[in-house]
Design a protein around this motif. Sequence first.
Motif, PDB file in Angstrom:
ATOM      1  N   ASN A 155       5.731  -5.023   9.854  1.00  0.00           N
ATOM      2  CA  ASN A 155       5.325  -5.277  11.240  1.00  0.00           C
ATOM      3  C   ASN A 155       4.006  -4.638  11.632  1.00  0.00           C
ATOM      4  O   ASN A 155       3.606  -4.717  12.801  1.00  0.00           O
ATOM      5  CB  ASN A 155       6.429  -4.805  12.199  1.00  0.00           C
ATOM      6  CG  ASN A 155       7.722  -5.583  12.024  1.00  0.00           C
ATOM      7  OD1 ASN A 155       7.701  -6.718  11.550  1.00  0.00           O
ATOM      8  ND2 ASN A 155       8.839  -4.977  12.389  1.00  0.00           N
ATOM      9  N   ASP A 156       3.347  -3.972  10.697  1.00  0.00           N
ATOM     10  CA  ASP A 156       2.069  -3.318  11.006  1.00  0.00           C
ATOM     11  C   ASP A 156       1.003  -3.825  10.029  1.00  0.00           C
ATOM     12  O   ASP A 156       0.948  -3.404   8.875  1.00  0.00           O
ATOM     13  CB  ASP A 156       2.210  -1.805  10.893  1.00  0.00           C
ATOM     14  CG  ASP A 156       0.975  -1.057  11.382  1.00  0.00           C
ATOM     15  OD1 ASP A 156      -0.074  -1.702  11.573  1.00  0.00           O
ATOM     16  OD2 ASP A 156       1.059   0.169  11.558  1.00  0.00           O
ATOM     17  N   SER A 236       2.301  -9.814   2.551  1.00  0.00           N
ATOM     18  CA  SER A 236       1.067  -9.554   3.305  1.00  0.00           C
ATOM     19  C   SER A 236       0.759  -8.063   3.325  1.00  0.00           C
ATOM     20  O   SER A 236      -0.390  -7.647   3.192  1.00  0.00           O
ATOM     21  CB  SER A 236       1.205 -10.084   4.742  1.00  0.00           C
ATOM     22  OG  SER A 236       1.159 -11.491   4.771  1.00  0.00           O
ATOM     23  N   SER A 237       1.799  -7.241   3.467  1.00  0.00           N
ATOM     24  CA  SER A 237       1.602  -5.793   3.456  1.00  0.00           C
ATOM     25  C   SER A 237       1.094  -5.310   2.101  1.00  0.00           C
ATOM     26  O   SER A 237       0.246  -4.419   2.012  1.00  0.00           O
ATOM     27  CB  SER A 237       2.919  -5.083   3.807  1.00  0.00           C
ATOM     28  OG  SER A 237       2.716  -3.702   3.993  1.00  0.00           O
ATOM     29  N   GLU A 250     -12.014  -8.479   6.274  1.00  0.00           N
ATOM     30  CA  GLU A 250     -10.771  -8.845   5.592  1.00  0.00           C
ATOM     31  C   GLU A 250      -9.559  -8.255   6.305  1.00  0.00           C
ATOM     32  O   GLU A 250      -8.501  -8.886   6.381  1.00  0.00           O
ATOM     33  CB  GLU A 250     -10.804  -8.379   4.136  1.00  0.00           C
ATOM     34  CG  GLU A 250      -9.691  -8.930   3.272  1.00  0.00           C
ATOM     35  CD  GLU A 250      -9.728 -10.442   3.120  1.00  0.00           C
ATOM     36  OE1 GLU A 250      -8.681 -11.009   2.752  1.00  0.00           O
ATOM     37  OE2 GLU A 250     -10.783 -11.054   3.371  1.00  0.00           O
ATOM     38  N   SER A 251      -9.716  -7.044   6.841  1.00  0.00           N
ATOM     39  CA  SER A 251      -8.624  -6.436   7.599  1.00  0.00           C
ATOM     40  C   SER A 251      -8.303  -7.268   8.840  1.00  0.00           C
ATOM     41  O   SER A 251      -7.131  -7.492   9.168  1.00  0.00           O
ATOM     42  CB  SER A 251      -8.999  -5.012   8.020  1.00  0.00           C
ATOM     43  OG  SER A 251      -7.956  -4.411   8.758  1.00  0.00           O
ATOM     44  N   ASN A 257      -3.667 -13.494  10.485  1.00  0.00           N
ATOM     45  CA  ASN A 257      -2.857 -14.484   9.757  1.00  0.00           C
ATOM     46  C   ASN A 257      -1.742 -13.786   8.981  1.00  0.00           C
ATOM     47  O   ASN A 257      -1.473 -14.092   7.826  1.00  0.00           O
ATOM     48  CB  ASN A 257      -3.778 -15.267   8.802  1.00  0.00           C
ATOM     49  CG  ASN A 257      -3.102 -16.477   8.196  1.00  0.00           C
ATOM     50  OD1 ASN A 257      -2.219 -17.087   8.801  1.00  0.00           O
ATOM     51  ND2 ASN A 257      -3.494 -16.814   6.977  1.00  0.00           N
ATOM     52  N   TRP A 258      -1.071 -12.828   9.650  1.00  0.00           N
ATOM     53  CA  TRP A 258      -0.152 -11.914   8.983  1.00  0.00           C
ATOM     54  C   TRP A 258       0.989 -12.620   8.250  1.00  0.00           C
ATOM     55  O   TRP A 258       1.370 -12.230   7.151  1.00  0.00           O
ATOM     56  CB  TRP A 258       0.412 -10.929  10.000  1.00  0.00           C
ATOM     57  CG  TRP A 258       1.209  -9.806   9.419  1.00  0.00           C
ATOM     58  CD1 TRP A 258       2.487  -9.458   9.693  1.00  0.00           C
ATOM     59  CD2 TRP A 258       0.747  -8.832   8.459  1.00  0.00           C
ATOM     60  NE1 TRP A 258       2.879  -8.343   8.983  1.00  0.00           N
ATOM     61  CE2 TRP A 258       1.821  -7.943   8.215  1.00  0.00           C
ATOM     62  CE3 TRP A 258      -0.461  -8.630   7.785  1.00  0.00           C
ATOM     63  CZ2 TRP A 258       1.720  -6.871   7.318  1.00  0.00           C
ATOM     64  CZ3 TRP A 258      -0.559  -7.569   6.898  1.00  0.00           C
ATOM     65  CH2 TRP A 258       0.516  -6.714   6.665  1.00  0.00           C
ATOM     66  N   ALA A 259       1.556 -13.666   8.821  1.00  0.00           N
ATOM     67  CA  ALA A 259       2.714 -14.334   8.208  1.00  0.00           C
ATOM     68  C   ALA A 259       2.357 -15.033   6.894  1.00  0.00           C
ATOM     69  O   ALA A 259       3.209 -15.169   6.013  1.00  0.00           O
ATOM     70  CB  ALA A 259       3.317 -15.337   9.187  1.00  0.00           C
ATOM     71  N   ASN A 260       1.088 -15.461   6.754  1.00  0.00           N
ATOM     72  CA  ASN A 260       0.701 -16.247   5.567  1.00  0.00           C
ATOM     73  C   ASN A 260      -0.333 -15.564   4.684  1.00  0.00           C
ATOM     74  O   ASN A 260      -0.582 -16.020   3.565  1.00  0.00           O
ATOM     75  CB  ASN A 260       0.128 -17.600   6.011  1.00  0.00           C
ATOM     76  CG  ASN A 260       1.121 -18.402   6.829  1.00  0.00           C
ATOM     77  OD1 ASN A 260       2.242 -18.622   6.411  1.00  0.00           O
ATOM     78  ND2 ASN A 260       0.712 -18.825   8.021  1.00  0.00           N
TER      79      ASN A 260
END
Length: 408
Positions: A155-156, A236-237, A250-251, A257-260
């Motif tokens: 989640n982060d 993603s993490s 990039e960060s 687009n965290w989910a993908n």
Amino acid sequence: MFRLTMISLIAFISLNAFAQENSVEGFNSRFNLVKNDQGEVTVIKLKRATRFFTIKPFIEQLKNDLLGQQAALKNMSAAELDDMLIDLGMNPYAIAGEAGSEEARNFRDSVLNVANIDVEAAFTELDQKDFWAEFQARLNEAMLFLDPTVVANLNDSRFFYKKAVTHKVVVWALEQAKKRFSNIPVLNIASFVIVRVHDMMLEQRHFAHNMLLHYFETVKENKLGMTKLEVDRAVSSIYEYRIEATNYFESNNANANWANYGMNKFFMMVRAGNSTVTGWTDPLSTRAFSEIKKLNFAFASVSHEGVRKIYHLNHKSHMFSMKPSLAYNYAKPKQVKQLRSLLNIGGVAIGFLKLPDFVKSSAEQFMKSIYVQQVRTEGALVGYFESTGDTAMMKTVYAQRSNLYIVE
């Protein structure tokens, strides 16, 4: 014929079920899923990890490796060392100007020069306990700021961005080392230890990440106690951890687009590995590989010159080579481990050669290209052998990791 087909199908299904069961058991023995009040996975942690890092064992290992190499060189001719290097794809006698030839020569010279090093005197001078104690304390404090057991924070999207704090400790230590050690070769050893210890501390998480990727690729998410979205965010993490601290663009991309983000990166790697395998199967391929079997996203086993070998799909032999990096040679079980031991020694020994700093830096970069990323990726190979129930090969992969901080 129908009966034979059915028997083969049943055997395949049984084998696959066995592999799935082993993988799930391995995943649960290594990783802990931390959930919130709603039962959602928020963090993945290592159950077995090095939480506090000590410097002295690594320094002792380097010293013993150097002494061991001195003894070995008494029974090894320069020609034998040359043959070993050429066998590993490093030709110190390549035509001048050929990519990698100078670096290979410098590596060879650094190993041969081990015989001339007064190891006891150098490490006695290196033994400034107050300096190493302070470096160790600062590094551990920085690492605890980013809990070493955490391998994914779902989640982060900027959780691992904080890893830059450890780089600041390394910069401080390198500056302090210049003030503490007036003897240049000893300063070079100290600098090597500072940088290498930091790299090895980071490798523990990289190694676990690639093991996780193997499980995510080969086991259904519900079998691991996760949902598809949770796996996607975990990946993603993993890839967020690989973003350089200075790469703000990039960060931001990962955050937006965290989910993908992670799966897009991962499938790029999978497709690249598939292309590599396809190239090996081409009748016109120069690799002369046969009986090619893809093990997972990162590795394939092949038959080469009548010998079974495992190669990396995403790493080359070294930065100047197009040949794939060797992960394991069944005919020479200690080959990879011995090479990595030599590279560790070479990284120290090159500091005793009278070479310009830029030449030493180039040689060090060359040496790192042979094993650093390869060690990190071999967590996925542990996952593969776990799924097949081959505990002996699991132990072998761990044994050649060249990193005492990675816990089995």
